[in-house]
Write a protein that holds these residues in place. Structure first.
Motif, mmCIF file in Angstrom:
data_model
loop_
_atom_site.group_PDB
_atom_site.id
_atom_site.type_symbol
_atom_site.label_atom_id
_atom_site.label_comp_id
_atom_site.label_asym_id
_atom_site.label_seq_id
_atom_site.Cartn_x
_atom_site.Cartn_y
_atom_site.Cartn_z
ATOM 1 N N ASN B 270 60.114 -21.010 -100.405
ATOM 2 C CA ASN B 270 60.976 -19.922 -100.879
ATOM 3 C C ASN B 270 60.951 -18.707 -99.953
ATOM 4 O O ASN B 270 60.905 -17.559 -100.400
ATOM 5 N N MET B 271 60.977 -18.967 -98.674
ATOM 6 C CA MET B 271 60.911 -17.884 -97.687
ATOM 7 C C MET B 271 62.327 -17.438 -97.318
ATOM 8 O O MET B 271 63.089 -18.231 -96.772
ATOM 9 N N ALA B 288 58.702 -15.122 -101.729
ATOM 10 C CA ALA B 288 58.097 -16.318 -101.130
ATOM 11 C C ALA B 288 56.921 -16.791 -101.981
ATOM 12 O O ALA B 288 56.332 -16.010 -102.746
ATOM 13 N N ARG B 289 56.594 -18.059 -101.857
ATOM 14 C CA ARG B 289 55.510 -18.628 -102.651
ATOM 15 C C ARG B 289 54.533 -19.422 -101.767
ATOM 16 O O ARG B 289 54.936 -19.979 -100.765
ATOM 17 N N ILE B 290 53.305 -19.401 -102.180
ATOM 18 C CA ILE B 290 52.270 -20.198 -101.517
ATOM 19 C C ILE B 290 51.660 -21.088 -102.586
ATOM 20 O O ILE B 290 51.183 -20.582 -103.602
ATOM 21 N N ASN B 291 51.693 -22.383 -102.376
ATOM 22 C CA ASN B 291 51.243 -23.315 -103.418
ATOM 23 C C ASN B 291 51.906 -22.989 -104.753
ATOM 24 O O ASN B 291 51.246 -22.964 -105.805
ATOM 25 N N GLU B 349 63.915 -29.395 -104.856
ATOM 26 C CA GLU B 349 63.937 -28.690 -106.139
ATOM 27 C C GLU B 349 63.111 -27.390 -106.079
ATOM 28 O O GLU B 349 61.965 -27.409 -105.663
ATOM 29 N N GLY B 350 63.733 -26.301 -106.481
ATOM 30 C CA GLY B 350 63.007 -25.041 -106.605
ATOM 31 C C GLY B 350 62.824 -24.280 -105.301
ATOM 32 O O GLY B 350 62.353 -23.146 -105.294
ATOM 33 N N ASP B 351 63.166 -24.870 -104.178
ATOM 34 C CA ASP B 351 62.976 -24.213 -102.883
ATOM 35 C C ASP B 351 64.314 -23.695 -102.355
ATOM 36 O O ASP B 351 65.357 -23.883 -102.999
ATOM 37 N N TRP B 352 64.304 -23.027 -101.240
ATOM 38 C CA TRP B 352 65.538 -22.624 -100.578
ATOM 39 C C TRP B 352 65.294 -22.432 -99.092
ATOM 40 O O TRP B 352 64.170 -22.583 -98.614
ATOM 41 N N CYS B 376 69.621 -19.667 -99.403
ATOM 42 C CA CYS B 376 70.672 -20.653 -99.679
ATOM 43 C C CYS B 376 70.051 -21.957 -100.170
ATOM 44 O O CYS B 376 68.908 -22.276 -99.865
ATOM 45 N N ARG B 377 70.856 -22.702 -100.901
ATOM 46 C CA ARG B 377 70.512 -24.070 -101.278
ATOM 47 C C ARG B 377 71.689 -24.968 -100.960
ATOM 48 O O ARG B 377 72.830 -24.515 -100.980
ATOM 49 N N SER B 378 71.420 -26.225 -100.647
ATOM 50 C CA SER B 378 72.516 -27.151 -100.352
ATOM 51 C C SER B 378 72.310 -28.444 -101.125
ATOM 52 O O SER B 378 71.168 -28.831 -101.403
#
Lengths: 438, 438
Positions: B270-271, B288-291, B349-352, B376-378
């Motif tokens: 999620n950066m 952003a997320r880590i683990n 899923e859940g990322d971008w 963005c997501r695709s």
């Protein structure tokens, strides 16, 4: 293995006494040259004798038995140790493999391709160990930084160092790209000696610290003889594990045949490059096939095959450098990847690939105890077998004899580096360095 | 789309009369500069006005309606036409896609990666169309030769040319890498103008001859504003199809967070990079997320996040160039591949991922009608959607406002190239070119 005993010739330079030798071994090795002025002599044998180390010092390669030193320096994010078995998504992966890469001029191309999963597959985690020199250490850090920023999921370790005894530790693969380019006025004998010393040292280091089944791909030129020197200095590693890269020649030969035949290059198979990675190399159009048919049945212009084809393959690098202003780094990198992939994936039924390998009981009647490019097949375990069902005609035999003679001469010229006596350089006349690769 | 009307400022240079303009339009476009000596003025606004073309000439972009010329020159083995549907092994392949690549300095890196099947998959045949200049044509041939020698099975066509109206014909993807580097003494305004002209011309050519749904990835700097210029000159292609590459920044940000948190880089998700590919860019550690945990919960050193982290991401290129002696070509090539792959494979899923895209109804309150890097997501069809569930705090808002202001200023500075009036350069003070990318 049958090694021809080479007697010192009467044109040899006087060698150091043993007391001088022990002194020398403690200092930096030096090179002696004796020039013979006779022009006639010059024509038949290259009148240079390269001798950087006395024969008795290397007759039995000096197997380093010292404890391997500390590990090479891990880099940045790759210093985080990480249990691949603990994570759900990496648990099914194969065991980490160690790939060592040595390069004279550090380039990120090959490490990048190896790290991407393209070669070893999507479930093969990789540790890269990069060997540079003191001078290139900053560039080595740059390569490691580029690898960090590339986020290759399979790349789990990167370490960099300048000591081959550290960097080659536990290497499963060693990709030896580094070689000094030929300077102005330097003859092939000099180049053999200078680069041979690098490969002797790297062979010793591999012998001491690498995996006992390490596969070694030598790219630095003159790569056949460098590979021979390397394997002779690594007696505890099977000689069969050493390769000299002739895959770019194979790829180029396939492309030229495709062009002439008017077919796409994937229709050309069974392409052998025989012999030395030099202008004496033999791209074999007798055994190659186009759409499963012998090339000579598809390409009726046999004069073209005999004369122009070989020359086009050999001179490709030179044409490229002229167009391009630089050497064929991109296609070389691709061919390195092809060469490794050919060893780790099963060879398609009925096809084969070329690699410069050690001749030890070869079925073709080629001189033993040299590194000679020949047709190989692999079942994908990293090992290979020579192909038996190839045919020869007079033309092919003559060409093979010529490249074989060159490799035997190169071998005599580096005897001081392989532990086989006193070097005697009688390289066949003419410059056989491939253009664009000096 | 809401375009702010920009009035000519009283600091503008006097413009050409219309008679001069028609004369000019027949010649090579020229650039005028007016320097204002006042030092105070210099501080608040960059006192340079670039104007290479009069506003009324481009207010409605000049859509070339001419018939596309002949196809660009096919190269060597790639001139063999080949029916993919006729062959057993290629019958199941997808339809050939056309990928155009423009580059100022021709390099084989990106074409090679695209040709390898790494990006578009093992059943996607590819036609590469390489755009160079008269000056670089020989190098372009060199790249084509390297591609020939690489035997990529999916690479079915390679053509090279110097006319974008030929090379971009039917392009499904256009990768615009070429940009003039900044010369000595050149200010950002000059660079915007010089490279903007290249991207205006390429936009017009894409508009005239490319696929109606071509996806365009702009890499040449300043890439956000180059992408804006390009899309404004291609009104018949959806503005949504244009991307400015901020993926290397995203990759670098992920790596730095991983390093600080002591985790491997694949644990960072999620950066977002917000805004301009310049030193005003905002690597978003709030979302952003880590683990799967918010970064701020994992990295407690919030001072580091606010101060050092952003700077480390921005300055990475400069550090690299210092170590390495060259710019980050290898990781840039990887990030281009990552950017394209993100559009042709479904986002996990859940990322971008981040990409510089056209702001037109964005949910974040960012100014419309600029090219701004956003999350963005695709679903893998080449298209994307903006991510809605992101949060903002004052820090993030402030940073975003700053990079937004810069992009709006850049836009005013290239108004003459986007058909939106007279250029007015009041770029915020300080050099915001990313180090190592000038």
């Amino acid at each position: 293995m049958a090694v021809a005993e080479l007697k010192p010739s009467n044109t040899m330079t006087h060698l150091h006494s043993s007391s001088q030798l022990s002194l020398l071994s403690k200092r930096r090795l030096i090179t002696h040259h004796v020039s013979i002025s006779s022009r006639t002599l010059r024509k038949t044998l290259s009148a240079r004798i390269s001798c950087s180390i006395a024969p008795n010092e290397v007759r039995v390669p000096n197997v380093q038995t010292q404890e391997p030193k500390s590990k090479p320096e891990c880099y940045g994010v790759f210093c985080l140790t990480y249990d691949l078995k603990a994570e759900q998504e990496t648990r099914s992966w194969k065991k980490l493999i160690n790939i060592a890469v040595s390069d004279h001029e550090i380039r990120p191309k090959e490490p990048k391709v190896l790290a991407s999963g393209e070669v070893f597959g999507p479930d093969q985690p990789i540790a890269l160990k990069l060997l540079g020199s003191e001078r290139s250490f900053q560039a080595l850090e740059g390569v490691a930084m580029e690898l960090e920023d590339s986020l290759f999921p399979l790349l789990r370790e990167v370490s960099i160092g300048v000591d081959p005894y550290e960097v080659f530790q536990d290497a499963d693969w060693a990709l030896l790209i580094g070689a000094k380019p030929r300077g102005p006025g330097m003859e092939r004998a000099d180049l053999l000696d200078i680069n041979g010393q690098i490969y002797a040292a790297q062979g010793k280091a591999l012998n001491a610290v690498a995996s006992r089944n390490v596969k070694v791909v030598v790219v630095g030129n003159p790569c056949n003889t460098n590979a021979l020197i390397c394997l002779k200095n690594a007696p505890n590693i099977p000689a069969k594990n050493f390769h000299a890269l002739t895959r770019l020649d194979e790829n180029r030969a396939k492309c030229q045949l495709a062009l002439k035949a008017g077919v796409f290059y994937d229709k050309v198979s069974n392409m052998t490059i025989w012999g030395n990675h030099s202008t004496t190399q033999v791209p074999d159009f007798l055994n190659a096939r186009i759409n499963s048919l012998p090339v000579k049945e598809v390409i009726k212009d046999h004069k073209w095959l005999e004369n122009e084809f070989t020359e086009m393959v050999q001179k490709r690098g030179g044409v490229l450098i002229k167009k391009w202003g630089r050497s064929s780094a991109a296609s070389t990198a691709v061919s390195i990847v092809d060469a490794i992939r050919s060893l780790v994936t099963p060879t398609p039924e009925g096809d084969w690939f070329s690699s410069g390998v050690y001749t030890n009981g070869n079925p073709y009647g080629i001189a033993e105890d040299i590194v000679f490019s020949m047709p190989c097949r692999s079942n994908g375990d990293g090992d290979y077998e020579l192909v038996k069902d190839v045919i020869f005609d007079d033309y092919l035999r003559q060409r093979i004899a010529k490249t074989e003679a060159e490799l035997l001469a190169e071998k005599r010229c580096v005897a001081h580096l392989t532990g086989e006596g006193i070097a005697f350089c009688d390289l066949p006349g003419g410059d056989t360095m491939l253009p664009g690769e000096m």
